[in-house]
Design a protein around this motif. Structure first.
Motif, PDB file in Angstrom:
ATOM      1  N   THR A   1       0.834  -1.206   0.000  1.00  0.00           N
ATOM      2  CA  THR A   1       0.000   0.000   0.000  1.00  0.00           C
ATOM      3  C   THR A   1       0.868   1.255   0.000  1.00  0.00           C
ATOM      4  N   GLU A   2       0.254   2.355  -0.459  1.00  0.00           N
ATOM      5  CA  GLU A   2       0.948   3.641  -0.412  1.00  0.00           C
ATOM      6  C   GLU A   2       1.179   4.065   1.030  1.00  0.00           C
ATOM      7  N   GLY A   3       0.295   3.635   1.927  1.00  0.00           N
ATOM      8  CA  GLY A   3       0.457   3.987   3.331  1.00  0.00           C
ATOM      9  C   GLY A   3       1.727   3.405   3.921  1.00  0.00           C
ATOM     10  N   LEU A   4       1.979   2.133   3.654  1.00  0.00           N
ATOM     11  CA  LEU A   4       3.188   1.509   4.190  1.00  0.00           C
ATOM     12  C   LEU A   4       4.433   2.148   3.585  1.00  0.00           C
ATOM     13  N   ALA A   5       4.391   2.452   2.309  1.00  0.00           N
ATOM     14  CA  ALA A   5       5.543   3.093   1.670  1.00  0.00           C
ATOM     15  C   ALA A   5       5.856   4.432   2.330  1.00  0.00           C
ATOM     16  N   ALA A   6       4.801   5.188   2.664  1.00  0.00           N
ATOM     17  CA  ALA A   6       5.003   6.489   3.307  1.00  0.00           C
ATOM     18  C   ALA A   6       5.561   6.331   4.719  1.00  0.00           C
ATOM     19  N   VAL A   7       5.099   5.309   5.444  1.00  0.00           N
ATOM     20  CA  VAL A   7       5.617   5.060   6.791  1.00  0.00           C
ATOM     21  C   VAL A   7       7.104   4.715   6.732  1.00  0.00           C
ATOM     22  N   VAL A   8       7.489   3.882   5.782  1.00  0.00           N
ATOM     23  CA  VAL A   8       8.903   3.512   5.643  1.00  0.00           C
ATOM     24  C   VAL A   8       9.740   4.728   5.276  1.00  0.00           C
ATOM     25  N   ASP A   9       9.223   5.589   4.413  1.00  0.00           N
ATOM     26  CA  ASP A   9       9.938   6.823   4.061  1.00  0.00           C
ATOM     27  C   ASP A   9      10.190   7.680   5.297  1.00  0.00           C
ATOM     28  N   ALA A  10       9.200   7.715   6.200  1.00  0.00           N
ATOM     29  CA  ALA A  10       9.297   8.589   7.371  1.00  0.00           C
ATOM     30  C   ALA A  10      10.109   7.978   8.508  1.00  0.00           C
ATOM     31  N   PHE A  11      10.038   6.660   8.671  1.00  0.00           N
ATOM     32  CA  PHE A  11      10.629   6.033   9.851  1.00  0.00           C
ATOM     33  C   PHE A  11      11.762   5.062   9.534  1.00  0.00           C
ATOM     34  N   GLY A  12      11.952   4.747   8.268  1.00  0.00           N
ATOM     35  CA  GLY A  12      13.026   3.851   7.890  1.00  0.00           C
ATOM     36  C   GLY A  12      12.581   2.406   7.799  1.00  0.00           C
ATOM     37  N   ALA A  13      13.374   1.608   7.117  1.00  0.00           N
ATOM     38  CA  ALA A  13      13.040   0.198   6.894  1.00  0.00           C
ATOM     39  C   ALA A  13      13.114  -0.640   8.160  1.00  0.00           C
ATOM     40  N   ASP A  14      13.668  -0.079   9.235  1.00  0.00           N
ATOM     41  CA  ASP A  14      13.745  -0.824  10.500  1.00  0.00           C
ATOM     42  C   ASP A  14      12.370  -1.106  11.093  1.00  0.00           C
ATOM     43  N   VAL A  15      11.340  -0.399  10.621  1.00  0.00           N
ATOM     44  CA  VAL A  15       9.997  -0.638  11.157  1.00  0.00           C
ATOM     45  C   VAL A  15       9.274  -1.744  10.389  1.00  0.00           C
ATOM     46  N   LEU A  16       9.995  -2.446   9.518  1.00  0.00           N
ATOM     47  CA  LEU A  16       9.408  -3.575   8.791  1.00  0.00           C
ATOM     48  C   LEU A  16       9.836  -4.892   9.427  1.00  0.00           C
ATOM     49  N   THR A  17       8.958  -5.877   9.337  1.00  0.00           N
ATOM     50  CA  THR A  17       9.304  -7.230   9.758  1.00  0.00           C
ATOM     51  C   THR A  17      10.087  -7.917   8.639  1.00  0.00           C
ATOM     52  N   ALA A  18      10.565  -9.112   8.928  1.00  0.00           N
ATOM     53  CA  ALA A  18      11.369  -9.840   7.929  1.00  0.00           C
ATOM     54  C   ALA A  18      10.583 -10.131   6.654  1.00  0.00           C
ATOM     55  N   ASP A  19       9.249 -10.278   6.775  1.00  0.00           N
ATOM     56  CA  ASP A  19       8.448 -10.596   5.588  1.00  0.00           C
ATOM     57  C   ASP A  19       7.878  -9.344   4.912  1.00  0.00           C
ATOM     58  N   GLY A  20       8.315  -8.163   5.336  1.00  0.00           N
ATOM     59  CA  GLY A  20       7.919  -6.940   4.670  1.00  0.00           C
ATOM     60  C   GLY A  20       6.687  -6.258   5.214  1.00  0.00           C
ATOM     61  N   GLY A  21       6.116  -6.803   6.284  1.00  0.00           N
ATOM     62  CA  GLY A  21       4.977  -6.162   6.918  1.00  0.00           C
ATOM     63  C   GLY A  21       5.435  -5.112   7.920  1.00  0.00           C
ATOM     64  N   LEU A  22       4.483  -4.389   8.483  1.00  0.00           N
ATOM     65  CA  LEU A  22       4.795  -3.358   9.464  1.00  0.00           C
ATOM     66  C   LEU A  22       5.019  -3.998  10.825  1.00  0.00           C
ATOM     67  N   ASP A  23       6.140  -3.668  11.445  1.00  0.00           N
ATOM     68  CA  ASP A  23       6.440  -4.135  12.804  1.00  0.00           C
ATOM     69  C   ASP A  23       5.765  -3.169  13.776  1.00  0.00           C
ATOM     70  N   ARG A  24       4.529  -3.481  14.120  1.00  0.00           N
ATOM     71  CA  ARG A  24       3.731  -2.552  14.923  1.00  0.00           C
ATOM     72  C   ARG A  24       4.305  -2.301  16.311  1.00  0.00           C
ATOM     73  N   PRO A  25       4.759  -3.334  17.021  1.00  0.00           N
ATOM     74  CA  PRO A  25       5.351  -3.061  18.337  1.00  0.00           C
ATOM     75  C   PRO A  25       6.553  -2.117  18.251  1.00  0.00           C
ATOM     76  N   LYS A  26       7.394  -2.296  17.246  1.00  0.00           N
ATOM     77  CA  LYS A  26       8.571  -1.438  17.107  1.00  0.00           C
ATOM     78  C   LYS A  26       8.163  -0.003  16.784  1.00  0.00           C
ATOM     79  N   LEU A  27       7.240   0.145  15.840  1.00  0.00           N
ATOM     80  CA  LEU A  27       6.776   1.488  15.497  1.00  0.00           C
ATOM     81  C   LEU A  27       6.100   2.130  16.702  1.00  0.00           C
ATOM     82  N   GLY A  28       5.321   1.331  17.431  1.00  0.00           N
ATOM     83  CA  GLY A  28       4.648   1.859  18.614  1.00  0.00           C
ATOM     84  C   GLY A  28       5.627   2.354  19.661  1.00  0.00           C
TER      85      GLY A  28
END
Length: 209
Positions: free
Chosen positions: A43-70
């Motif tokens: 989604t465009e939403g996830l792409a924007a989150v990665v742009d703002a917070f970096g790829a470290d907020v992604l899990t190994a399978d490319g999803g959003l690591d919610r606990p880390k972002l939180g």
């Protein structure tokens, strides 16, 4: 159609109230659920989150690591504001789409955790606040959700105060009560909502420009 904003502090039991309203016949638009959908992989939403917070907020399978972002945003209000500026417009657009699909006499309940914090009360015909004592909220977060007490307190502190939520409420539902009592209270509230929706549906619509 009657547009209802439903909110409450974390651990207040808002999800239980929304479930009971759906049992009564409400159309539920769950902002939390939509917020998860708009940042799914691809989604465009996830792409924007990665742009703002970096790829470290992604899990190994490319999803959003919610606990880390939180852990990032709940400790920093500015960072939380950045996240909200990405997610909220996407959630609003999807919510409006779902609302347009509802029947004219529907009671549409928007489950919005941060309704008070974001000044959204004027968007709704009325606002319902699910209220619980802060000690009850803390107990539920630790005992039922498995949070540590410091984390639970931090999540609560990041939200509006109990007094601020109650100040925007047209209806307050007390959730420091047994489930049977809560169900009866929700059914009473539903009767009022349904009556108002029927009245609203009978009013002439404004002319289209």
């Amino acid at each position: 159609m009657l547009k209802v904003g439903l909110t409450g502090g974390i651990g207040a039991g808002k999800s239980e109230v929304s479930r009971l309203l759906v049992e009564c016949g409400a159309v539920l638009i769950d902002s939390d659920r939509i917020a998860r959908e708009v940042v799914e992989p691809g989604t465009e939403g996830l792409a924007a989150v990665v742009d703002a917070f970096g790829a470290d907020v992604l899990t190994a399978d490319g999803g959003l690591d919610r606990p880390k972002l939180g852990s990032i945003v709940f400790a920093d209000r500015d960072r939380l504001g950045v996240l909200n500026s990405i997610v909220h417009p996407l959630v609003r657009a999807r919510s409006e789409e779902l609302e347009r699909a509802a029947a004219r006499d529907a009671v549409v309940v928007h489950d919005v955790p941060l309704l008070t914090e974001n000044g959204l009360a004027p968007l709704y015909d009325l606002v319902i606040v699910v209220d619980a004592d802060p000690a009850t909220q803390l107990d539920r977060l630790v005992r039922l959700r498995g949070m540590t007490e410091p984390d639970a307190r931090a999540r609560m502190a990041a939200q509006a105060t109990r007094a601020q939520r109650r100040a925007v409420a047209d209806i307050v539902i007390d959730n420091d009560v047994p489930l049977d009592d809560l169900r009866r209270r929700v059914e009473d509230v539903w009767a009022e909502l349904a009556a108002r929706a029927r009245t609203s549906s009978q009013e002439p619509r404004p002319p289209q420009e």
